[in-house]
Design a protein around this motif. Structure first.
Motif, PDB file in Angstrom:
ATOM      1  N   VAL A 187      12.454  -5.838  -4.480  1.00 32.37           N
ATOM      2  CA  VAL A 187      12.998  -4.592  -4.715  1.00 32.37           C
ATOM      3  C   VAL A 187      13.841  -4.435  -5.632  1.00 32.37           C
ATOM      4  O   VAL A 187      14.625  -5.135  -5.866  1.00 32.37           O
ATOM      5  N   HIS A 196       7.498  -8.850  -2.368  1.00 30.80           N
ATOM      6  CA  HIS A 196       8.539  -8.280  -1.524  1.00 30.80           C
ATOM      7  C   HIS A 196       9.815  -7.928  -2.277  1.00 30.80           C
ATOM      8  O   HIS A 196      11.113  -7.719  -1.934  1.00 30.80           O
ATOM      9  N   PRO A 222      11.153   3.143  -4.291  1.00 30.76           N
ATOM     10  CA  PRO A 222      10.419   3.710  -3.183  1.00 30.76           C
ATOM     11  C   PRO A 222       9.597   5.040  -3.475  1.00 30.76           C
ATOM     12  O   PRO A 222      10.254   5.742  -4.290  1.00 30.76           O
TER      13      PRO A 222
END
Length: 94
Positions: A65, A63, A71
């Motif tokens: 980022v 998870h 993205p």
């Protein structure tokens, strides 16, 4: 024979590790939709929810980022800078 398993984390331990409240963890467990997404996969020992430290580390890595993993956008979708550059001020509203 000595125990070779690492100690399991309690809901309080998990909440502290994630920076969430214990009630957040319990709500995710109660509703079931949060397991694997809002909180790591759970192991039940009797009725008591517990987490393996290795599962927590793997879940946190999955998870993460950051700049190394931008993205992905679908074909034809503009990037955020492209959206911001195309925004026009109409002089109305805010």
């Amino acid at each position: 024979m000595p125990n070779t398993y690492p100690p399991l984390l309690t809901p309080k331990d998990l909440a502290r590790a994630l920076g969430k409240s214990e009630s957040y963890i319990r709500n995710a467990l109660t509703h079931g939709r949060g397991i694997g997404t809002k909180i790591p996969p759970v192991v039940y020992v009797g009725n008591a929810p517990r987490w393996q430290p290795a599962d927590l580390n793997e879940w946190l890595s999955a998870h993460r980022v950051g700049a190394a993993t931008p993205p992905q956008r679908g074909p034809g979708r503009p990037s955020l800078p492209e959206i911001a550059a195309g925004r026009r001020h109409t002089g109305r509203g805010r």
